[in-house]
Scaffold this active site. Structure first.
Site, PDB file in Angstrom:
ATOM      1  N   GLY A 131      41.524  42.618  39.808  1.00 36.64           N
ATOM      2  CA  GLY A 131      42.636  41.715  39.568  1.00 36.64           C
ATOM      3  C   GLY A 131      43.869  42.224  40.289  1.00 36.64           C
ATOM      4  O   GLY A 131      44.005  43.423  40.508  1.00 36.64           O
ATOM      5  N   THR A 132      44.754  41.316  40.637  1.00 34.71           N
ATOM      6  CA  THR A 132      45.888  41.751  41.461  1.00 34.71           C
ATOM      7  C   THR A 132      47.234  41.529  40.781  1.00 34.71           C
ATOM      8  O   THR A 132      47.541  42.212  39.822  1.00 34.71           O
ATOM      9  CB  THR A 132      45.829  41.062  42.833  1.00 34.71           C
ATOM     10  OG1 THR A 132      45.632  39.653  42.652  1.00 34.71           O
ATOM     11  CG2 THR A 132      44.666  41.588  43.644  1.00 34.71           C
TER      12      THR A 132
END
Length: 277
Positions: A54-55
């Site tokens: 995830g960013t």
């Protein structure tokens, strides 16, 4: 015999669900996973583990509380692993948690943290203080350090409404579990540099709630513009950032209809400006 068993249960009782699992079933903890035990020959580097990551997460304070937003993209190397992952979750009634890093472990830590806070409330009969919540999350991240050293790091962003103080507060972490209270706004993830630059220009004291939502969406849009691992608003698939507001009334998710309108305004304004960058 029954009295002895009751005494043993009472002696082992704890308000920390994570501590209880550590004593009874450490294999169930997200950071209790064990490797295969196979050893590589000396001098042979380990191949990087391919797992969805995830960013970008952004968080900011506004006049009535605090807001947290995350994009919807997860990547695995140069591949988009998911376009609609959710990275921001309610931790309890008055706090939210955003995750960046290895998605699978981050989601497990999120669930464990949610149960941890619920367990404390049931055992103690009261909510844990916001500082207490932030400290317990830091301890969980610290427990994941061996996994982080193998490339499976989790870096959260935590925010909540401090009811005694009457204001929203933000907390960031490093992979060792170090806890840092942030002022005004903060970002984590691969697009955090670009989102932070955007927030520095757009944020101002005493933002209204609708203004805060617009600032968060535009910051994520800026991050997606320069970071391939961050997903921007997607009108074709009707995918919008996940945005949570936390104020004196509690934590609630901003409706997608409102986010679609805000994202549409951002896209239209930039289209009208006809700017290349």
């Amino acid at each position: 015999m029954q009295e002895t068993t009751a005494n043993q249960v009472a002696a082992n009782a704890t308000s920390s669900f994570a501590e209880h699992l550590q004593r009874q079933r450490p294999d169930l903890l997200p950071f209790g996973l064990q490797g295969s035990g196979q050893q590589l020959p000396a001098g042979v580097p380990a191949a990087p583990l391919q797992a969805p990551h995830g960013t970008t997460i952004v968080a900011l304070t506004y006049a009535g509380g605090v807001l947290m937003a995350g994009d919807r993209r997860a990547t695995m190397g140069n591949v988009i692993a998911s376009r609609n992952i959710e990275k921001v979750f309610p931790a309890d009634q008055y706090s939210v948690l955003g995750i960046a890093g290895t998605a699978g472990i981050a989601l497990d830590i999120t669930r464990l943290f949610q149960v941890e806070l619920e367990h404390y409330e049931k055992i103690e009969g009261t909510l844990l203080s916001l500082d207490g919540k932030a400290n317990r999350l830091g301890a969980m991240i610290r427990s994941n350090l061996p996994m982080a050293m193998q490339g499976l790091a989790v870096v959260p962003l935590f925010a909540g409404f401090d009811r005694p103080a009457g204001l929203g507060r933000l907390f960031s972490y490093d992979v060792t579990g170090g806890r840092y209270e942030e002022q005004e706004h903060h970002t984590v993830g691969s697009g955090s540099v670009f989102a932070r630059g955007s927030l520095k220009k757009l944020w101002r004291p005493n933002l209204t709630e609708p203004e805060a939502v617009a600032v968060a969406v535009e910051a994520l849009y800026d991050a997606a513009d320069d970071d391939s691992a961050t997903g921007g608003p997607d009108p074709v698939r009707q995918l919008w950032p996940v945005v949570y507001i936390v104020n004196r009334s509690g934590a609630f998710r901003v409706p997608e209809r409102q986010l679609a309108a805000v994202a549409g305004t951002v896209i239209e304004s930039r289209t009208a400006a006809r700017r290349e960058a």
